[in-house]
Motif scaffolding. Structure first.
Motif, mmCIF file in Angstrom:
data_model
loop_
_atom_site.group_PDB
_atom_site.id
_atom_site.type_symbol
_atom_site.label_atom_id
_atom_site.label_comp_id
_atom_site.label_asym_id
_atom_site.label_seq_id
_atom_site.Cartn_x
_atom_site.Cartn_y
_atom_site.Cartn_z
ATOM 1 N N ALA A 1 5.817 13.679 -6.084
ATOM 2 C CA ALA A 1 6.848 12.662 -5.873
ATOM 3 C C ALA A 1 6.749 11.593 -6.954
ATOM 4 O O ALA A 1 7.752 11.183 -7.536
ATOM 5 N N ALA A 2 5.523 11.161 -7.228
ATOM 6 C CA ALA A 2 5.344 10.124 -8.241
ATOM 7 C C ALA A 2 5.835 10.615 -9.596
ATOM 8 O O ALA A 2 6.441 9.868 -10.356
ATOM 9 N N ALA A 3 5.583 11.891 -9.851
ATOM 10 C CA ALA A 3 6.010 12.433 -11.138
ATOM 11 C C ALA A 3 7.532 12.430 -11.240
ATOM 12 O O ALA A 3 8.090 12.287 -12.320
ATOM 13 N N ALA A 4 8.186 12.576 -10.076
ATOM 14 C CA ALA A 4 9.652 12.594 -10.100
ATOM 15 C C ALA A 4 10.249 11.187 -10.099
ATOM 16 O O ALA A 4 11.456 11.020 -10.158
ATOM 17 N N ALA A 5 9.411 10.165 -9.984
ATOM 18 C CA ALA A 5 9.926 8.794 -9.926
ATOM 19 C C ALA A 5 10.688 8.474 -11.208
ATOM 20 O O ALA A 5 10.263 8.864 -12.285
ATOM 21 N N LEU B 1 9.626 -3.511 -2.632
ATOM 22 C CA LEU B 1 8.629 -3.837 -1.597
ATOM 23 C C LEU B 1 9.308 -4.251 -0.292
ATOM 24 O O LEU B 1 8.909 -3.829 0.799
ATOM 25 N N LEU B 2 10.345 -5.060 -0.438
ATOM 26 C CA LEU B 2 11.025 -5.516 0.769
ATOM 27 C C LEU B 2 11.805 -4.370 1.420
ATOM 28 O O LEU B 2 11.935 -4.306 2.645
ATOM 29 N N THR C 1 2.065 -0.121 -11.973
ATOM 30 C CA THR C 1 2.668 -0.760 -10.796
ATOM 31 C C THR C 1 1.871 -0.393 -9.541
ATOM 32 O O THR C 1 1.607 -1.250 -8.688
ATOM 33 N N ALA C 2 1.488 0.890 -9.443
ATOM 34 C CA ALA C 2 0.728 1.341 -8.265
ATOM 35 C C ALA C 2 -0.607 0.613 -8.191
ATOM 36 O O ALA C 2 -1.032 0.160 -7.114
ATOM 37 N N SER C 3 -1.249 0.463 -9.325
ATOM 38 C CA SER C 3 -2.568 -0.169 -9.306
ATOM 39 C C SER C 3 -2.447 -1.642 -8.916
ATOM 40 O O SER C 3 -3.255 -2.163 -8.140
ATOM 41 N N ASP C 4 -1.420 -2.326 -9.405
ATOM 42 C CA ASP C 4 -1.201 -3.719 -8.992
ATOM 43 C C ASP C 4 -0.900 -3.793 -7.498
ATOM 44 O O ASP C 4 -1.455 -4.625 -6.775
ATOM 45 N N LEU D 1 0.827 -1.213 0.000
ATOM 46 C CA LEU D 1 0.000 0.000 0.000
ATOM 47 C C LEU D 1 0.859 1.260 0.000
ATOM 48 O O LEU D 1 0.533 2.244 -0.662
ATOM 49 N N VAL D 2 1.972 1.205 0.724
ATOM 50 C CA VAL D 2 2.883 2.356 0.706
ATOM 51 C C VAL D 2 3.446 2.526 -0.715
ATOM 52 O O VAL D 2 3.466 3.626 -1.274
ATOM 53 N N TYR D 3 3.856 1.412 -1.312
ATOM 54 C CA TYR D 3 4.417 1.439 -2.677
ATOM 55 C C TYR D 3 3.393 2.052 -3.639
ATOM 56 O O TYR D 3 3.724 2.917 -4.458
ATOM 57 N N ALA D 4 2.147 1.596 -3.488
ATOM 58 C CA ALA D 4 1.083 2.128 -4.355
ATOM 59 C C ALA D 4 0.921 3.626 -4.126
ATOM 60 O O ALA D 4 0.801 4.402 -5.078
#
Ligand SMILES: Nc1ncnc2c1ncn2[C@@H]1O[C@H](COP(=O)(O)OP(=O)(O)OP(=O)(O)O)[C@@H](O)[C@H]1O
Length: 712
Positions: free
Chosen positions: A424-428, A455-456, A438-441, A408-411
């Motif tokens: 932040a996501a835009a800067a990924a 994830l780990l 990836t976020a939706s999965d 959930l944090v990753y998403a």
């Protein structure tokens, strides 16, 4: 070998067998009671029994006559897989191959007048008078080969025993090589522990084997500092793990976990994440003509890069800093817990906890505050009503706090909806569409293999590290398939870097997610000692097969030097045009001839999984039984296998046939060259390539030695 030497060794073997039997007699007693001390003694006896039983069938494999400087006498040292001392005198009777003095057996090549080895008491120097290989099977002496005798003619003797071992037919398991470890391999096996050893080794140079022997050595040498349970081997798939599983027990090592990175990571994530089916993806990557070369940085490379980890770190820090809502909390009207207090608890008092337990503690603390406030209300009716409201509002507050579970944090980080998260996501360092998918999965608890490191990483940052993620030593086999992020993650699982990392860039068929240069992994391991070795000598295949595979090497665009064969000559590699309609009949005959020639493990290695399925059907229709190997397989049973090149990586077979070595199946691209190189280098004794239509240009070589294979 003189008859006299054979007789001498037979007598010594009889004596050794009698000694072993005598000692075995002394440890037969079993204890089944509750007394702890007796239980400990019983466990020791069981260990000794296991060791002695092994020694009974093969007490030793080598003899080295050694005269230490200043000593009047030359001592014959017998070297075995396990050590043994005489019970009464405690003097060494058989030397464990891992003992310091045994290193002489591997490093002494005959030319040196004086040699030395590192013993615990310092450097010891002396002279070798005899180096002898002994083959004992089932307690019987079968072979005696001197590879050095002082004053004798020692030309060419050192390889005789090795060639004899290499010429043997294999079964379906990787074996130990204690009796024939080569000097360059021995240097890696005995290299000091506190470093990250990176080893680039040609196909068949013994990388996997050396790594397993190194583990056995480290456990022996550093027995007070490291434990088998805190060592781990990462390998590419279940079938490969099964294939190598016999070596460590044979070397007397138990309890070392052998796993894939994915299985280990999923276990750490504790069921929060399910892996998406990779088959479709794999098929796409390995499809004939797939244009992956054009795509310079595929998703797996981006997500496995250190830049992605650094972005995650930065974004996690922000996620944590914005964790608390900027509000006071009102338990019921007028009963306010100021934001400053909540913040102080969260950021000061519980600062040493990772985010997830910190969140738990904060809510527990707020609950205690609530209960105290309730305790001050005298009127039971009002207290009851306030308790109801307060508890409801506390639950609501808890729900408002962001998630701490890794997916959930990753998403949230990759697909954040509010303004700062969206920034932040835009800067990924990922293309927007990939980040969104990836976020939706991840929001549904699903991930690709290439997401596991991230994830780990998040899980560890927010939940802390569990005991199964602390290591004394880590082995990464087929490391060219690993990402820098994975290596950095594993580096975080130990105090000092202590790695054995092995691979071959020329076999980097997964380079859409793996590394393309060793420096990429080196950078991930950070500060601390690092060593880099290259193994060029190749032991698996005949001279003809190695020279043939070397022709493919330049097309892999890795710049690697050709593999050097041991001089073990066999039959020429056969490249033959066979029309599709005749293929099944031709292969059936080839299989019969291979069986008649004593080939015990045989593989038909095709370009893709689909090709393998089709070939399997085609052969079945022609009445030829084969075993189709697929991704799901967890055991390698030997016999005749049909296997896609990418799954055959790491395995070996007495005879290999490639049914589709045509120019379309293997185009002139680095990726196809790597696949073809992997397929050809699986063969020990026989390699045959069939093609319908023009043969692949990848075996054209550099123009030199054109007749190194037989085109019929
Ligand atoms: N010193 C040695 N003595 C005898 N056999 C050896 C020696 N070194 C390697 N071999 C044999 O060579 C073969 C290849 O070894 P291994 O599979 O460990 O190589 P690798 O480098 O991991 O190969 P690849 O990268 O192609 O998978 C094995 O059959 C192994 O037993």
């Amino acid at each position: 070998m003189t008859q006299e030497a054979f007789q001498e060794e037979r007598r010594r073997l009889e004596e050794a067998s009698a000694e072993i039997k005598r000692q075995l007699g002394g440890v037969q007693e079993r204890y089944y009671g509750d007394d702890f001390l007796e239980q400990v003694l019983d466990a020791r006896r069981a260990e000794a029994r296991e060791r002695l039983q092994l020694l009974e069938s093969e007490p030793y494999f080598g003899r080295l006559d050694w005269q230490e400087s200043g000593a009047a006498q030359t001592v014959p040292l017998y070297i075995g897989k396990r050590g043994l001392s005489r019970t009464e005198t405690e003097e060494p009777y058989i030397i464990d191959w891992r003992a310091p003095v045994a290193s002489l057996f591997y490093t002494f090549t005959g030319g040196e007048a004086r040699v030395s080895y590192e013993a615990p008491e310092g450097t010891l120097t002396g002279e070798v008078h005899l180096k002898r290989n002994l083959l004992v099977r089932g307690g019987a002496l079968e072979r005696v080969v001197d590879s050095y005798a002082r004053g004798g003619d020692n030309l060419g003797l050192s390889d005789e025993f090795l060639l004899y071992r290499l010429g043997e037919r294999k079964d379906n398991r990787l074996r130990d090589i204690v009796s024939t470890i080569q000097a360059e391999q021995d240097r890696i096996i005995r290299a000091p522990r506190e470093q990250a050893l990176l080893i680039q080794g040609a196909a068949g140079s013994g990388k996997t084997t050396v790594a397993l022997h190194r583990l056995a050595f480290l456990l022996y040498q550093y027995q007070d500092q490291i434990r088998a349970e805190r060592m781990i081997i990462f390998a590419p798939n279940a079938m490969f793990l099964d294939y190598i599983s016999g070596v460590l027990p044979e070397l007397g090592v138990g309890d070392v976990r052998q796993t894939t990175f994915a299985d280990w990571a999923l276990e750490r994530l504790g069921g929060e994440v399910r892996l998406l089916d990779e088959r479709e993806e794999t098929r796409r990557w390995f499809a004939v003509g797939a244009d992956i070369e054009a795509q310079t940085e595929p998703p797996g490379r981006l997500k496995g890069a250190l830049a992605f980890r650094d972005w995650l770190d930065e974004t996690l820090r922000r996620y944590e800093a914005d964790f608390l809502p900027q509000l006071d909390w009102e338990a019921w009207d007028g009963q306010v817990l100021p934001h400053a207090t909540i913040r102080a608890w969260f950021e000061t008092e519980y600062r040493n906890y990772p985010l997830a337990p910190r969140k738990e503690r904060l809510l527990a603390r707020m609950n205690r505050w609530l209960e105290m406030a309730l305790g001050e209300i005298g009127d039971p009716k009002r207290r009851k009503a306030s308790a109801k409201t307060g508890r409801q509002r506390l639950r609501a507050y808890g729900k408002k706090l962001p998630a701490t579970s890794a997916p959930l944090v990753y998403a949230a980080l990759l697909g954040g909806k509010d303004a700062s998260a969206a920034d932040a996501a835009a800067a990924a360092p990922l293309p927007e569409q990939l980040a969104r998918r990836t976020a939706s999965d991840a929001a549904k608890g699903r991930a690709q293999r290439e997401d596991l490191a991230a994830l780990l990483w998040i899980h560890t940052a927010y939940h802390g590290r569990d005991a199964a993620a602390r290591f004394d030593h880590v082995v990464i086999d087929e490391a060219q398939d690993s990402s820098p992020f994975e290596a950095a993650l594993l580096r975080g699982c130990m105090h000092e870097p202590s790695f054995t990392i092995l691979g071959d860039l020329a076999q980097g068929i997964h380079d859409y997610r793996g590394i393309r240069r060793w420096e990429e992994l080196g950078a991930a391991l950070g500060e601390g000692g690092q060593g880099y070795h290259e193994l060029r000598q190749s032991y698996r295949s005949t001279l003809e097969i190695i020279e043939f595979a070397n022709r493919i090497l330049p097309f892999t665009a890795t710049g690697l030097a050709p593999a050097q064969p041991v001089f073990r000559s066999g039959e020429p590699v056969e490249v033959r045009p066979v029309a599709a309609a005749e293929r099944a009949a031709w292969i059936a005959e080839w299989l019969l001839a291979s069986a008649a020639g004593g080939m015990r493990t045989v593989a038909l290695i095709a370009r893709t999984a689909e090709r393998c399925e089709a070939l399997h059907r085609e052969l079945a229709a022609a009445g030829v039984e084969t075993r189709l190997l697929s991704e799901e397989q967890s055991a390698y049973a030997g016999g005749v296998s049909v296997v896609p090149a990418q799954l055959a990586k790491g395995l070996e077979f007495d005879a290999v046939l490639l049914p589709d070595a045509d120019a379309v199946s293997y185009a002139r691209t680095p990726r196809d060259a790597k696949l073809l190189y992997v397929a050809c280098t699986r063969a020990l004794h026989r390699l045959t390539l069939l093609h319908d239509g023009p043969v692949t240009a990848l075996i054209g070589g550099t123009g030199e030695g054109e007749d190194a294979f037989a085109e019929r």
